[in-house]
Write a protein that holds these residues in place. Structure first.
Motif, PDB file in Angstrom:
ATOM      1  N   ILE A 458       0.828  -1.220   0.000  1.00  0.00           N
ATOM      2  CA  ILE A 458       0.000   0.000   0.000  1.00  0.00           C
ATOM      3  C   ILE A 458       0.851   1.253   0.000  1.00  0.00           C
ATOM      4  O   ILE A 458       0.319   2.369  -0.105  1.00  0.00           O
ATOM      5  CB  ILE A 458      -0.956   0.016   1.207  1.00  0.00           C
ATOM      6  N   GLY A 459       2.165   1.123   0.117  1.00  0.00           N
ATOM      7  CA  GLY A 459       3.054   2.273   0.084  1.00  0.00           C
ATOM      8  C   GLY A 459       3.292   2.848   1.468  1.00  0.00           C
ATOM      9  O   GLY A 459       2.447   2.739   2.370  1.00  0.00           O
ATOM     10  N   PRO A 460       4.430   3.498   1.687  1.00  0.00           N
ATOM     11  CA  PRO A 460       4.781   4.048   3.008  1.00  0.00           C
ATOM     12  C   PRO A 460       3.793   5.084   3.528  1.00  0.00           C
ATOM     13  O   PRO A 460       3.500   5.113   4.726  1.00  0.00           O
ATOM     14  CB  PRO A 460       6.165   4.655   2.781  1.00  0.00           C
ATOM     15  N   ASP A 461       3.279   5.931   2.644  1.00  0.00           N
ATOM     16  CA  ASP A 461       2.371   6.985   3.104  1.00  0.00           C
ATOM     17  C   ASP A 461       1.073   6.391   3.637  1.00  0.00           C
ATOM     18  O   ASP A 461       0.598   6.766   4.727  1.00  0.00           O
ATOM     19  CB  ASP A 461       2.064   7.959   1.959  1.00  0.00           C
ATOM     20  N   ALA A 462       0.486   5.445   2.883  1.00  0.00           N
ATOM     21  CA  ALA A 462      -0.754   4.815   3.333  1.00  0.00           C
ATOM     22  C   ALA A 462      -0.503   3.997   4.592  1.00  0.00           C
ATOM     23  O   ALA A 462      -1.341   3.956   5.501  1.00  0.00           O
ATOM     24  CB  ALA A 462      -1.337   3.938   2.233  1.00  0.00           C
ATOM     25  N   ALA A 463       0.657   3.343   4.654  1.00  0.00           N
ATOM     26  CA  ALA A 463       0.992   2.568   5.849  1.00  0.00           C
ATOM     27  C   ALA A 463       1.103   3.479   7.064  1.00  0.00           C
ATOM     28  O   ALA A 463       0.674   3.117   8.173  1.00  0.00           O
ATOM     29  CB  ALA A 463       2.294   1.796   5.629  1.00  0.00           C
ATOM     30  N   THR A 464       1.654   4.683   6.872  1.00  0.00           N
ATOM     31  CA  THR A 464       1.751   5.644   7.980  1.00  0.00           C
ATOM     32  C   THR A 464       0.365   6.042   8.459  1.00  0.00           C
ATOM     33  O   THR A 464       0.091   6.090   9.672  1.00  0.00           O
ATOM     34  CB  THR A 464       2.539   6.884   7.527  1.00  0.00           C
ATOM     35  N   ALA A 469      -3.863   5.735  12.560  1.00  0.00           N
ATOM     36  CA  ALA A 469      -5.274   5.480  12.859  1.00  0.00           C
ATOM     37  C   ALA A 469      -5.398   4.334  13.861  1.00  0.00           C
ATOM     38  O   ALA A 469      -6.219   4.386  14.789  1.00  0.00           O
ATOM     39  CB  ALA A 469      -6.029   5.148  11.571  1.00  0.00           C
ATOM     40  N   TRP A 470      -4.584   3.297  13.673  1.00  0.00           N
ATOM     41  CA  TRP A 470      -4.599   2.176  14.628  1.00  0.00           C
ATOM     42  C   TRP A 470      -4.199   2.656  16.021  1.00  0.00           C
ATOM     43  O   TRP A 470      -4.798   2.290  17.021  1.00  0.00           O
ATOM     44  CB  TRP A 470      -3.633   1.107  14.135  1.00  0.00           C
ATOM     45  N   TRP A 471      -3.197   3.478  16.075  1.00  0.00           N
ATOM     46  CA  TRP A 471      -2.699   3.998  17.357  1.00  0.00           C
ATOM     47  C   TRP A 471      -3.758   4.839  18.056  1.00  0.00           C
ATOM     48  O   TRP A 471      -3.974   4.736  19.266  1.00  0.00           O
ATOM     49  CB  TRP A 471      -1.432   4.798  17.109  1.00  0.00           C
ATOM     50  N   ALA A 472      -4.436   5.669  17.277  1.00  0.00           N
ATOM     51  CA  ALA A 472      -5.472   6.543  17.853  1.00  0.00           C
ATOM     52  C   ALA A 472      -6.655   5.743  18.363  1.00  0.00           C
ATOM     53  O   ALA A 472      -7.373   6.182  19.281  1.00  0.00           O
ATOM     54  CB  ALA A 472      -5.920   7.549  16.804  1.00  0.00           C
ATOM     55  N   SER A 473      -6.886   4.569  17.761  1.00  0.00           N
ATOM     56  CA  SER A 473      -8.056   3.774  18.141  1.00  0.00           C
ATOM     57  C   SER A 473      -7.813   2.906  19.365  1.00  0.00           C
ATOM     58  O   SER A 473      -8.745   2.309  19.904  1.00  0.00           O
ATOM     59  CB  SER A 473      -8.487   2.875  16.983  1.00  0.00           C
TER      60      SER A 473
END
Length: 479
Positions: A458-464, A469-473
């Protein structure tokens, strides 16, 4: 089998080689006997390549060293306690052993080394008549006190002495009988085979390392099936690899025409054929062959009788992997071999889910990820595990695996599938989340790996973005 004349001509050519002729002249000048012995002489009669040069002599190890030092590029005495000196002469490696008269004391796991006094006595104490052949040097005299040439012609394995005495002197010879029967395609003489059965318990006196080495040599032969059968039928397998004879009592629910033992031998045969045909592995491949032979050893422990007469073996892959680890450890196999074999056994059923319904790209990626560096072996094992006599079913499974390998190949080209990993590494995760090294970094990495397996690159930007988002959740505090 070559004629005696042809074999002697071949041995004469070998004796004229720089290595053998130089060695023979040195021992003659020193007043000592020297003979080419065992495998090289046997193989000259069988028309097989002569790869090892083994000699025997009346000289003591100290005398052997004194003779070979002036003519050798290198020498070593690691086997000196057993009467063996190694050397490299004219670019070839040789081993020279003092005449032997070894015996076990009935309790020790190692032979008592006793030096003999004559070539004939040394030969009659060897394991089998076909190996009890020697060529005296430099006179080129064939010495065959036990009828080894006749047994070569008849393709029979027989001990020079009474088999009870021979196997009592060194019980490992019983395993060697199984190994040579497979390597040479010979039949074990009836009295010799009966002695193997009668004395099977004596193998317990042999160290696990020596047993392992003989089993390894057997499995690395081109067609080990006959040797394995001999181990099982004689009762030796019950002592050294008991999981194997246990299979003969079980029925395989996928292959009702065979019990699991017969099925396992067929899988081994087919795995060897695929190994050679595909040419990708370094053949012969011990890990693949161990996995093929042992892949179903979890079935006896997991057999369940279901309603209607059906039989199930749920989770025999997982149980079998554990049993294989335990057995291979007991046989002192190295950790890498144990890990690879047990992993293949654990994964050997995974492919059969592919035929139940179309796998997503995510499922294919996980198959590759889980196989890791065992992927090629898993390809072969899964194909070899198809032993049904139903031609239509066999073709369907073969076509399905062709399709799976094609999909793996396509995805590999598109995604570098052999090294599936997230676009962000541990350092990236710590920087983006502003966290120190610790469990949370591993948790985040595993999350990103699942994303990678599910969705592909998915590329580095999408992975970031996905990481943040995972961290915030996360419900727990970020402190």
């Amino acid at each position: 089998m070559q004629s005696v004349a042809a074999a002697l001509d071949r041995l004469g050519e070998l004796a004229a080689s720089p290595t053998v002729s130089r060695l023979a002249a040195a021992f003659e000048a020193a007043g000592h006997e020297l003979a080419l012995v065992g495998g090289p002489v046997r193989d000259a009669f069988l028309g097989r390549p002569v790869n090892d040069l083994d000699f025997t002599t009346d000289a003591t190890p100290d005398a052997i060293l004194a003779i070979v030092k002036p003519i050798a590029e290198a020498h070593w005495d690691i086997g000196r306690a057993f009467g063996t000196i190694g050397a490299r002469i004219a670019g070839e490696t040789v081993e020279i052993t003092t005449y032997r008269a070894d015996a076990y004391d009935g309790a020790s796991r190692k032979p008592e080394v006793v030096f003999g006094s004559s070539l004939e006595d040394d030969l009659t104490r060897r394991d089998f008549t076909v190996n009890a052949l020697a060529l005296r040097l430099p006179k080129l005299e064939l010495v065959d006190p036990s009828g080894g040439v006749e047994d070569l012609v008849a393709k029979v394995l027989r001990t020079p002495a009474a088999p009870e005495q021979s196997f009592g002197d060194d019980p490992l010879r019983m395993l060697r009988a199984a190994r040579f029967s497979a390597q040479l395609g010979f039949t074990v003489e009836q009295a010799t085979e009966q002695a193997m059965t009668d004395l099977a318990a004596e193998i317990d006196r042999i160290s696990a390392e020596r047993v392992r080495d003989e089993l390894t040599k057997l499995l690395l032969s081109r067609s080990p099936r006959s040797g394995i059968r001999l181990l099982v039928e004689s009762g030796l397998a019950e002592r050294v690899l008991p999981e194997l004879p246990a299979l003969s009592l079980e029925r395989d629910e996928h292959h009702r025409h065979k019990d699991v033992y017969e099925h396992s031998l067929t899988v081994l045969d087919q795995a060897i054929d695929y190994e050679i045909e595909r040419g990708v592995l370094d053949s012969p491949d011990l890990v693949l062959r161990l996995a093929a032979l042992l892949h179903d050893i979890g079935k006896p422990a997991t057999r369940r009788f279901e309603a209607g007469g059906a039989v199930s073996f749920h989770h025999h892959d997982v149980v079998g992997a554990k049993l294989a680890r335990k057995r291979l450890r007991a046989l002192r196999f190295d950790n890498d071999t144990i890990a690879a074999v047990s992993r293949l056994i654990e994964l050997h059923l995974r492919f059969f889910g592919y035929t139940d319904g179309a796998w997503s790209d995510s499922a294919v990626r996980r198959y590759v990820r889980d196989a890791g560096d065992q992927l090629e072996r898993l390809h072969i094992l899964a194909r070899a595990d198809v032993t049904t006599r139903n031609r239509r079913k066999a073709d369907q499974l073969a076509f399905a695996y062709d399709d799976l390998e094609e999909r793996i190949s396509v995805l590999a080209e598109e995604e570098e599938l052999a090294a599936v990993r997230p676009e962000l590494d541990g350092a990236d995760i710590m920087r983006l989340l502003d966290v120190p090294p610790g469990p949370v970094v591993g948790e985040a990495y595993r999350y990103l790996l699942e994303v990678r397996l599910d969705e592909g690159p998915i590329g580095p930007d999408a992975a970031t973005d996905r990481l943040l988002a995972w961290w915030a959740s996360r419900e727990e505090p970020h402190a």
